[in-house]
Structures are given as C-alpha cells and as structure tokens.
Write a protein that holds these residues in place. Structure first.
Motif, PDB file in Angstrom:
ATOM      1  N   PRO A 264       0.794  -1.242  -0.108  1.00 47.69           N
ATOM      2  CA  PRO A 264      -0.082  -0.043  -0.137  1.00 47.69           C
ATOM      3  C   PRO A 264       0.881   1.096   0.140  1.00 47.69           C
ATOM      4  CG  PRO A 264      -0.931  -1.605   1.545  1.00 47.69           C
ATOM      5  CD  PRO A 264       0.317  -2.160   1.105  1.00 47.69           C
ATOM      6  N   GLY A 265       1.930   1.360   0.706  1.00 50.53           N
ATOM      7  CA  GLY A 265       2.751   2.547   0.825  1.00 50.53           C
ATOM      8  C   GLY A 265       3.379   2.778  -0.479  1.00 50.53           C
ATOM      9  N   ARG A 266       3.574   1.844  -1.207  1.00 50.79           N
ATOM     10  CA  ARG A 266       4.325   1.952  -2.415  1.00 50.79           C
ATOM     11  C   ARG A 266       3.420   2.512  -4.021  1.00 50.79           C
ATOM     12  NH1 ARG A 266       9.024  -2.829  -2.767  1.00 50.79           N
ATOM     13  NH2 ARG A 266       9.765  -2.445  -0.658  1.00 50.79           N
ATOM     14  N   ARG A 267       2.085   1.950  -3.641  1.00 52.22           N
ATOM     15  CA  ARG A 267       1.032   2.401  -4.823  1.00 52.22           C
ATOM     16  C   ARG A 267       1.141   3.746  -5.181  1.00 52.22           C
ATOM     17  NH1 ARG A 267      -1.264  -2.308  -5.176  1.00 52.22           N
ATOM     18  NH2 ARG A 267      -3.266  -1.499  -6.430  1.00 52.22           N
ATOM     19  N   ALA A 268       0.950   4.725  -4.315  1.00 55.51           N
ATOM     20  CA  ALA A 268       0.785   5.922  -4.867  1.00 55.51           C
ATOM     21  C   ALA A 268       1.899   6.636  -5.196  1.00 55.51           C
ATOM     22  CB  ALA A 268       0.250   6.980  -3.809  1.00 55.51           C
ATOM     23  N   GLU A 269       3.372   6.077  -4.535  1.00 53.21           N
ATOM     24  CA  GLU A 269       4.671   6.585  -4.996  1.00 53.21           C
ATOM     25  C   GLU A 269       5.036   6.017  -6.412  1.00 53.21           C
ATOM     26  OE1 GLU A 269       8.128   8.349  -3.558  1.00 53.21           O
ATOM     27  OE2 GLU A 269       6.033   8.395  -3.140  1.00 53.21           O
ATOM     28  N   VAL A 270       4.672   4.982  -6.795  1.00 50.63           N
ATOM     29  CA  VAL A 270       4.899   4.566  -8.108  1.00 50.63           C
ATOM     30  C   VAL A 270       4.310   5.448  -9.095  1.00 50.63           C
ATOM     31  CG1 VAL A 270       4.334   2.827  -9.945  1.00 50.63           C
ATOM     32  CG2 VAL A 270       5.289   2.224  -7.616  1.00 50.63           C
ATOM     33  N   ILE A 271       2.967   5.758  -8.900  1.00 51.81           N
ATOM     34  CA  ILE A 271       2.042   6.643  -9.749  1.00 51.81           C
ATOM     35  C   ILE A 271       2.813   8.127  -9.707  1.00 51.81           C
ATOM     36  CG2 ILE A 271      -0.112   7.854 -10.275  1.00 51.81           C
ATOM     37  CD1 ILE A 271      -1.324   5.232  -9.277  1.00 51.81           C
ATOM     38  N   ARG A 272       3.208   8.387  -8.661  1.00 53.87           N
ATOM     39  CA  ARG A 272       3.828   9.806  -8.357  1.00 53.87           C
ATOM     40  C   ARG A 272       5.096   9.939  -9.113  1.00 53.87           C
ATOM     41  NH1 ARG A 272       7.733  12.308  -6.420  1.00 53.87           N
ATOM     42  NH2 ARG A 272       8.520  10.424  -5.317  1.00 53.87           N
ATOM     43  N   ILE A 273       5.875   9.042  -9.166  1.00 47.38           N
ATOM     44  CA  ILE A 273       7.444   8.950  -9.876  1.00 47.38           C
ATOM     45  C   ILE A 273       7.051   8.870 -11.363  1.00 47.38           C
ATOM     46  CG2 ILE A 273       9.110   7.353 -10.268  1.00 47.38           C
ATOM     47  CD1 ILE A 273       8.949   6.476  -7.144  1.00 47.38           C
ATOM     48  N   ALA A 274       6.137   8.121 -11.768  1.00 43.13           N
ATOM     49  CA  ALA A 274       5.875   8.138 -13.200  1.00 43.13           C
ATOM     50  C   ALA A 274       5.493   9.341 -13.655  1.00 43.13           C
ATOM     51  CB  ALA A 274       4.988   6.956 -13.372  1.00 43.13           C
ATOM     52  N   HIS A 275       4.270   9.938 -12.823  1.00 36.64           N
ATOM     53  CA  HIS A 275       3.939  11.254 -13.469  1.00 36.64           C
ATOM     54  C   HIS A 275       4.911  12.149 -13.298  1.00 36.64           C
ATOM     55  CE1 HIS A 275       0.193  13.983 -12.943  1.00 36.64           C
ATOM     56  NE2 HIS A 275       0.822  14.091 -14.262  1.00 36.64           N
ATOM     57  N   ALA A 276       5.840  12.331 -12.451  1.00 39.39           N
ATOM     58  CA  ALA A 276       7.112  13.187 -12.350  1.00 39.39           C
ATOM     59  C   ALA A 276       7.739  13.080 -13.602  1.00 39.39           C
ATOM     60  CB  ALA A 276       7.641  13.148 -10.961  1.00 39.39           C
ATOM     61  N   ALA A 277       7.874  11.863 -13.970  1.00 40.96           N
ATOM     62  CA  ALA A 277       8.906  11.829 -15.107  1.00 40.96           C
ATOM     63  C   ALA A 277       8.272  11.750 -16.446  1.00 40.96           C
ATOM     64  CB  ALA A 277       9.410  10.409 -15.157  1.00 40.96           C
ATOM     65  N   GLY A 278       6.771  12.256 -16.592  1.00 47.31           N
ATOM     66  CA  GLY A 278       6.151  12.276 -17.668  1.00 47.31           C
ATOM     67  C   GLY A 278       5.811  10.856 -18.361  1.00 47.31           C
ATOM     68  N   ALA A 279       5.782   9.942 -17.506  1.00 42.32           N
ATOM     69  CA  ALA A 279       5.842   8.522 -17.962  1.00 42.32           C
ATOM     70  C   ALA A 279       4.291   8.006 -17.799  1.00 42.32           C
ATOM     71  CB  ALA A 279       6.638   7.684 -17.545  1.00 42.32           C
ATOM     72  N   PHE A 280       4.102   6.772 -18.419  1.00 33.97           N
ATOM     73  CA  PHE A 280       2.823   6.035 -18.241  1.00 33.97           C
ATOM     74  C   PHE A 280       3.287   4.742 -17.460  1.00 33.97           C
ATOM     75  CE2 PHE A 280       1.638   8.327 -22.285  1.00 33.97           C
ATOM     76  CZ  PHE A 280       0.613   8.610 -22.046  1.00 33.97           C
ATOM     77  N   VAL A 281       2.250   4.153 -16.721  1.00 31.39           N
ATOM     78  CA  VAL A 281       2.450   2.830 -15.946  1.00 31.39           C
ATOM     79  C   VAL A 281       1.567   2.067 -16.804  1.00 31.39           C
ATOM     80  CG1 VAL A 281       2.253   1.565 -13.735  1.00 31.39           C
ATOM     81  CG2 VAL A 281       3.276   4.014 -13.766  1.00 31.39           C
ATOM     82  N   VAL A 282       1.887   1.005 -17.363  1.00 31.09           N
ATOM     83  CA  VAL A 282       1.187  -0.242 -17.816  1.00 31.09           C
ATOM     84  C   VAL A 282       0.855  -1.153 -16.684  1.00 31.09           C
ATOM     85  CG1 VAL A 282       0.757  -1.776 -19.470  1.00 31.09           C
ATOM     86  CG2 VAL A 282       2.089   0.212 -20.189  1.00 31.09           C
ATOM     87  N   GLU A 283      -0.453  -1.122 -16.014  1.00 29.29           N
ATOM     88  CA  GLU A 283      -0.742  -1.899 -15.275  1.00 29.29           C
ATOM     89  C   GLU A 283      -1.334  -3.456 -15.849  1.00 29.29           C
ATOM     90  OE1 GLU A 283      -3.265  -2.162 -10.987  1.00 29.29           O
ATOM     91  OE2 GLU A 283      -3.982  -0.925 -12.974  1.00 29.29           O
ATOM     92  N   ASP A 284      -0.556  -4.446 -15.658  1.00 27.72           N
ATOM     93  CA  ASP A 284      -1.096  -5.676 -16.015  1.00 27.72           C
ATOM     94  C   ASP A 284      -1.704  -6.338 -15.057  1.00 27.72           C
ATOM     95  OD1 ASP A 284      -1.516  -8.204 -17.333  1.00 27.72           O
ATOM     96  OD2 ASP A 284       0.637  -8.649 -17.626  1.00 27.72           O
TER      97      ASP A 284
END
Length: 489
Positions: A264-284
């Motif tokens: 749980p503590g990593r989920r929002a962090e993963v999205i925040r990091i990707a957003h800051a990099a201007g990147a997409f997260v493909v969730e399989d």
C-alpha cells in the motif's frame, strides 16, 4: 471417459484402419461406428470431422464418409536462404532490431508429452475451467439478435461497461477498449506508448510474454528489481532518471513470477514517480480473478485512483475462464486512448462479436459467481499441496514468498549450486516425467541466481502435484547433488 479423450481415441482407431479401404472407399456408417465402439453419435461426428480436417476423409451429404484420394507429392522447397539476410538487417536507423523470441512464451503454451505432469502451464487445468457455463454462454450468444454482425470497433458497450465497473467506479465504458485477450492488449499498449529503440522499464523478474512483445516492437527492456512488496520505488525513480524512459510495465497484484503484491505504501509512490517523469504505467492486472480464498482484503487496481491518466490498465477473462476465451480490455484516460484505439483497429479491426456476446453471457450468469468461488478454493488447496510437497521433498529449494493469488511458485535453486545451469534441472525434470519452467526467460538482464517456476493452477489436483514434486526431486538429485550440492539434510 471424457468426451475429448473419446474423440481422440476414436479418431486414432479410424486413422489406423484407413488402409483397409481403397481411395474413395466408403467407411462404416455412423450408426455402425456407434455400436462398434460404444460411443455417442456426437463423438463419431467429431472424430470424422477431425479426419476430414486432416485431409484423410471426405464426406458427402446423404452418402457418408469416404477415404480421401492420396495427396499429390509435395514439391521440394525452394531456396529461402535469402530471408536470413533480409530478416537480420535493421533496414533503417532502429536502435534495437525487432527480433521475436517466443521461447519463453511457448514454455507455458506447449502441451507436455503424454505421461508428463504439467507444472509449467500458464492456464487453469481443464477441470477448473467452466466448460459447461462457457458452452451454455456460447449457445445463448449465438441466438442473440445481430450476434454475427459487425460489432463497434471499441467493443460492445455492455461489455466495456462491465470491465469498467470491475476496474473501478471512476471509469466508464468510454474509457475501455475490448481486446483479443491480455497479450494483445499489452502489445497494443507498448506500441502506442513507446517508439522503437526507446527504453522500457520492467519489473525484474517479469512475465516473458511481455518481454517478447517489447523486443518485437524494438524496445529496450530495462530491469527494475522487485522484492516481497513489489517494485522498489527508489530504484524505479533512479531508472527513470538514468534512462529517460516514458513507460513502466508492472503487475501490482500477484506479480508473475514472484507472486508479490505491491505494498500500500508504494502504490501512490509509483504513480507519483511516473507522473513526475512524464511517463505512463502499464498495469497488467492478469491475476485479478485468481485470488485464493485465504487472501484477505486486496488493494484496488492502480487505475482505480488515477485522475491524471498515468495508468494504462490491462486485464482479461482468459486466465480465469479458458485459454480460448480471448477477451480482454484496455482502459485509459486522455489522448492516449485515441492512439490505443488506432493501433487496435489497424491490427485487428475488432474482436469477433460472438466471442464478446459469449463473454457477456458468461459473466452475467449465476454460474459465474460459483465458478469464481470454486477456483478460489481450488487454487488455495493446490498451492497448499505444492508448498507441503516442496517442504517434504525439496527443502533446500528456497521459496521466498507464498502467494495468496495467481497460480505458481517462484523457487531459487540451492545457493551451493549458484553456478548450475538451471536448464539442466529443467531437462532432467522432463526426463523424470514433469514439465517445469526455467527462470532465465523471466529476466531481461543477467539473472542474480538460477530459478525455476512451478505452476499449481495447471495441475489436475493435489495428488498430481505431489507426484510431480516427487519426480522433480529425482531430477534434482541427479543434477544438483551430482554437481556437489545437497538437497536434503
């Protein structure tokens, strides 16, 4: 006897007897075959159809079945060596040649030889698949008005709405595209989000089918290590900074092959990091329905709380229903949805409407809930049987994590055998009568240690799992102990 076995057996018997008839000679009537082999008329019909498909038999309405005329001699192949030159050339400025390596995928798709226990499969054992419910759904779907017409290119609205509700309350049918299964959805997503030659951040280890799709698209997979709580955010951040990547592919729920759930503590962090990099997260989200009944509460998909459109979500009905129910979904928000739609249309036009209608009939039937509960219990029991057998027979194999979902276990070979080629274990296991998956295809870079992956979802039940592990112990005794390591105290 199971109907499919009866069909195969009857087809084999008829095939072996064809030489009794001259070309054009008439075979016994269906009624005679029913009486002789003590099978149903449906079995006879399907066996004859199989021989027709093989070109051995022809049928004439109202007359019966006849031995086919001999096939003409096949002309010798021409010189195709020129293709090696053509296919090996880059043909342009691509940084990474778009090679296609399907070996890691074929391990889980190919049926093992007769007598071999399948602990490397990627799908539910046939006894766990809802065959009757699928047959009933397909029959009802075929009678729906317009079932054989052209569907909307994005997919049936009702099916898109169902997938949207499954993913999260913030999504609607307008955010969803229907795809021909999860693999097709992954291929579409990666081609839409990254140009050839671009880096692609992936979990390490990860699903070989995704790595194959990425390399076929000319992308450069870059590993980001995972632990028992999923991908490590600090390493993900560093990878984005070092590579300039604009896409990260992950499996937050019961990751393949480790079985980890993103904490749980990593989920929002993963999205925040990707957003800051201007990147997409493909969730399989391949394992969203392969939850064991002792799993407890599970987190919602990353896409369920993503107002800014960072996440492109992939899921399908294939894993939980049948390998042949190739119906999945891509969910996304913003301009990227248009690009996903364009690639989907160019590649396949649309998913066949009868298959979509059948999927709707299946998930809307009372049998669907029963099936989900049944699989949840069965997978837990198979997982428990496999962990118990491993503890008894192969305690020296390290099992870092016991998953509460998915269908497999990820095992590290003994530390003393760090230099052992895991392929030798896989080969020895096959000789001993059990098929397992090597760990190497799950890494896009040099693996830190030899691993194997064992599937319990593909096994017939606890007894077959126990026998499979016993055969694996025999193989490990031959390979690992013979190389100087010890497997048992």
């Amino acid at each position: 006897m199971h109907e499919r076995s009866s069909v195969a057996d009857l087809a084999g018997s008829l095939r072996s007897e064809l030489n009794r008839y001259s070309p054009g000679g008439k075979l016994p009537s269906s009624r005679a075959l029913v009486e002789r082999f003590r099978v149903s008329p449906v079995t006879v019909s399907r066996a004859i159809a199989q021989l027709v498909a093989e070109g051995l038999v022809v049928t004439r309405p109202g007359s019966g079945a006849f031995r086919a005329q001999p096939r003409p001699d096949v002309s010798p192949s021409g010189d195709t060596s020129w293709q090696e030159v053509s296919l090996s050339g880059d043909g342009g400025p691509e940084v990474v040649p778009r090679t296609v390596d399907a070996s890691g995928v074929l391990v889980t798709l190919a049926a093992p030889p007769p007598g071999v226990i399948e602990l490397n499969g990627g799908y539910l054992h046939p006894s766990l698949q809802p065959e009757r419910a699928l047959a009933a759904a397909l029959a009802r779907a075929g009678r729906r008005p317009g079932a054989w017409g052209r569907p909307p290119t994005d997919g049936l609205t009702e099916l898109r709405s169902w997938f949207a509700r499954e993913i999260g309350p913030a999504l609607t049918a307008a955010d969803v595209l229907i795809t021909a299964g999860g693999q097709s959805a992954l291929a579409t997503a990666l081609r839409a989000l990254a140009p050839p030659g671009a880096p692609l951040l992936v979990e390490s280890p990860t699903y070989p089918g995704m790595l194959a799709v990425a390399r076929a698209a000319g992308l450069r997979p870059v590993p980001v290590p995972v632990d028992a709580d999923g991908v490590r955010p600090e390493l993900l951040d560093a990878a984005f900074r070092a590579t300039g990547a604009r896409v990260f592919v992950c499996q937050p729920l019961f990751q393949n092959p480790t079985g980890a759930v993103l904490a749980p503590g990593r989920r929002a962090e993963v999205i925040r990091i990707a957003h800051a990099a201007g990147a997409f997260v493909v969730e399989d989200d391949f394992a969203c329905r392969l939850v064991h009944d002792d799993a407890g509460p599970l987190p919602a998909p990353l896409a369920a709380d993503d107002p800014d459109g960072v996440v492109v979500h992939v899921r399908s009905l294939t894993k939980i229903a049948s390998p042949s129910l190739r119906v999945g979904a891509l969910a996304a928000r913003g301009p990227v949805l248009g690009r996903l739609r364009a690639i989907q249309v160019v590649d396949s036009f649309f998913v066949p409407r009868p298959l979509q209608e059948a999927a709707l009939e299946l998930v809307g039937s009372p049998a669907w809930g029963h099936h989900l509960r049944s699989v949840s219990t069965a997978l837990k029991n198979r997982r428990t049987a496999m962990t118990a057998a491993l503890s008894l027979e192969l305690p020296a194999l390290t099992l870092p994590h016991v998953p509460a979902g998915g269908g497999s276990l990820w095992l590290r070979l003994p530390e003393a055998e760090a230099g052992t080629d895991e392929s030798a274990v896989v080969s020895a296991a096959l000789r001993a009568g059990v098929a397992i998956a090597p760990g190497r295809p799950y890494f896009c870079a040099e693996p830190p240690a030899p691993h194997i992956r064992l599937s319990y979802s593909a096994a017939a039940g606890a007894a077959e799992i126990a026998e499979g592990i016993r055969r694996l112990r025999t193989a490990c005794d031959d390979v690992l102990t013979g190389a100087g390591g010890g497997l048992r105290p």
